[in-house]
Design a protein around this motif. Structure first.
Motif, PDB file in Angstrom:
ATOM      1  N   THR A   1       0.862  -1.185   0.000  1.00  0.00           N
ATOM      2  CA  THR A   1       0.000   0.000   0.000  1.00  0.00           C
ATOM      3  C   THR A   1       0.896   1.232   0.000  1.00  0.00           C
ATOM      4  O   THR A   1       1.843   1.314   0.782  1.00  0.00           O
ATOM      5  CB  THR A   1      -0.910   0.038   1.241  1.00  0.00           C
TER       6      THR A   1
ATOM      7  N   ASP B   1       0.831   5.488   0.275  1.00  0.00           N
ATOM      8  CA  ASP B   1      -0.081   6.562   0.658  1.00  0.00           C
ATOM      9  C   ASP B   1       0.632   7.900   0.678  1.00  0.00           C
ATOM     10  O   ASP B   1       1.847   7.977   0.826  1.00  0.00           O
ATOM     11  CB  ASP B   1      -0.717   6.272   2.026  1.00  0.00           C
TER      12      ASP B   1
ATOM     13  N   GLY C   1       4.433   7.480   2.159  1.00  0.00           N
ATOM     14  CA  GLY C   1       4.858   6.239   2.801  1.00  0.00           C
ATOM     15  C   GLY C   1       4.394   5.015   2.060  1.00  0.00           C
ATOM     16  O   GLY C   1       3.583   5.082   1.134  1.00  0.00           O
TER      17      GLY C   1
ATOM     18  N   GLU D   1       3.533   0.627   2.871  1.00  0.00           N
ATOM     19  CA  GLU D   1       3.350  -0.447   3.844  1.00  0.00           C
ATOM     20  C   GLU D   1       3.440  -1.773   3.102  1.00  0.00           C
ATOM     21  O   GLU D   1       2.844  -1.938   2.047  1.00  0.00           O
ATOM     22  CB  GLU D   1       1.998  -0.302   4.524  1.00  0.00           C
TER      23      GLU D   1
ATOM     24  N   ALA E   1       2.866  -5.896   3.496  1.00  0.00           N
ATOM     25  CA  ALA E   1       2.258  -6.976   4.283  1.00  0.00           C
ATOM     26  C   ALA E   1       3.259  -8.122   4.346  1.00  0.00           C
ATOM     27  O   ALA E   1       3.388  -8.905   3.412  1.00  0.00           O
ATOM     28  CB  ALA E   1       0.949  -7.425   3.655  1.00  0.00           C
TER      29      ALA E   1
ATOM     30  N   PHE F   1       2.681  -6.199   9.428  1.00  0.00           N
ATOM     31  CA  PHE F   1       2.948  -5.179   8.422  1.00  0.00           C
ATOM     32  C   PHE F   1       4.202  -4.393   8.787  1.00  0.00           C
ATOM     33  O   PHE F   1       4.443  -4.116   9.965  1.00  0.00           O
ATOM     34  CB  PHE F   1       1.768  -4.211   8.303  1.00  0.00           C
ATOM     35  N   ALA F   2       5.003  -4.021   7.785  1.00  0.00           N
ATOM     36  CA  ALA F   2       6.164  -3.145   7.970  1.00  0.00           C
ATOM     37  C   ALA F   2       5.924  -1.905   7.125  1.00  0.00           C
ATOM     38  O   ALA F   2       5.368  -1.980   6.038  1.00  0.00           O
ATOM     39  CB  ALA F   2       7.442  -3.849   7.524  1.00  0.00           C
ATOM     40  N   ARG F   3       6.311  -0.732   7.650  1.00  0.00           N
ATOM     41  CA  ARG F   3       6.090   0.503   6.905  1.00  0.00           C
ATOM     42  C   ARG F   3       7.272   1.459   7.035  1.00  0.00           C
ATOM     43  O   ARG F   3       8.068   1.348   7.952  1.00  0.00           O
ATOM     44  CB  ARG F   3       4.802   1.200   7.311  1.00  0.00           C
TER      45      ARG F   3
ATOM     46  N   ALA G   1       5.986  -0.683  12.326  1.00  0.00           N
ATOM     47  CA  ALA G   1       5.439  -2.021  12.139  1.00  0.00           C
ATOM     48  C   ALA G   1       4.066  -2.086  12.778  1.00  0.00           C
ATOM     49  O   ALA G   1       3.756  -1.330  13.699  1.00  0.00           O
ATOM     50  CB  ALA G   1       6.352  -3.069  12.762  1.00  0.00           C
ATOM     51  N   GLY G   2       3.235  -2.979  12.287  1.00  0.00           N
ATOM     52  CA  GLY G   2       1.903  -3.164  12.837  1.00  0.00           C
ATOM     53  C   GLY G   2       1.571  -4.644  12.932  1.00  0.00           C
ATOM     54  O   GLY G   2       2.043  -5.454  12.133  1.00  0.00           O
TER      55      GLY G   2
ATOM     56  N   ASP H   1       0.442  -0.888  16.843  1.00  0.00           N
ATOM     57  CA  ASP H   1       1.313  -0.203  15.892  1.00  0.00           C
ATOM     58  C   ASP H   1       2.459   0.458  16.642  1.00  0.00           C
ATOM     59  O   ASP H   1       2.260   0.986  17.740  1.00  0.00           O
ATOM     60  CB  ASP H   1       0.540   0.878  15.123  1.00  0.00           C
TER      61      ASP H   1
ATOM     62  N   SER I   1       6.086   3.034  15.808  1.00  0.00           N
ATOM     63  CA  SER I   1       6.831   3.784  14.803  1.00  0.00           C
ATOM     64  C   SER I   1       7.896   4.635  15.481  1.00  0.00           C
ATOM     65  O   SER I   1       7.802   4.957  16.660  1.00  0.00           O
ATOM     66  CB  SER I   1       5.893   4.691  13.994  1.00  0.00           C
TER      67      SER I   1
END
Length: 114
Positions: A18, A20, A39, A41, A43, A50-52, A77-78, A87, A89
Motif C-alpha cells: 500500500t 499513501d 509512505g 506499507e 504486508a 505489516f512493515a512501513r 510495524a503493525g 502499531d 513507529s
C-alpha cells in the motif's frame, strides 16, 4: 487545540503493498504548519504483520518568526489480531540514536475492537 486539515490518498497494489500520501495543514496561535507525508506499507504476513516506512517533509513550518523546515524519515510495524491492533513507529534519526545507546523516542498505539 490547533485547527488541522488533513487530506490523504492510499493506493493498494495487490494485497501486499500500500502506498499513501497525505497533506496536513495546522493553524496555530503563533504560526502555521504545512506538511506532506509519503509512505509505503508491506504486508509481511498478509492480514497479520505489516512493515512501513516513509518520509515527512515540512513545506511551511513557521512558529513565531522562525522557519523550521525539515525532512524526517520514519519506520514502523503493525500487528493485527482478531480483537487487537498494535502499531509502533519511530523516526530513522531516533532509531539510529537508540542503536548507538542514546535515548530513543517513538510511538506505540493499541486499538481494541469489540
Amino acid at each position: 487545540f490547533a485547527p488541522t486539515t488533513t487530506v490523504g490518498l492510499a493506493i493498494m497494489l495487490g494485497k501486499i503493498v500500500t502506498v499513501d500520501a497525505d497533506y496536513v495543514s495546522t493553524s496555530m496561535e503563533d504560526g502555521k504548519k504545512q506538511q506532506g507525508r509519503l509512505g509505503a506499507e508491506l504486508a509481511v504476513i498478509p492480514g497479520f504483520l505489516f512493515a512501513r516506512g516513509g518520509v515527512k517533509a515540512d513545506f511551511k513550518n513557521k512558529i513565531g518568526d522562525q522557519d523550521n523546515k525539515t525532512n524526517e524519515y520514519f519506520v514502523g510495524a503493525g500487528l493485527k489480531m482478531v480483537f487487537l491492533t498494535v502499531d509502533a513507529s519511530a523516526s530513522l534519526a531516533s532509531a539510529k540514536a537508540g542503536s548507538a545507546g542514546d535515548n530513543m523516542s517513538g510511538g506505540v498505539s493499541a486499538t481494541l475492537k469489540f
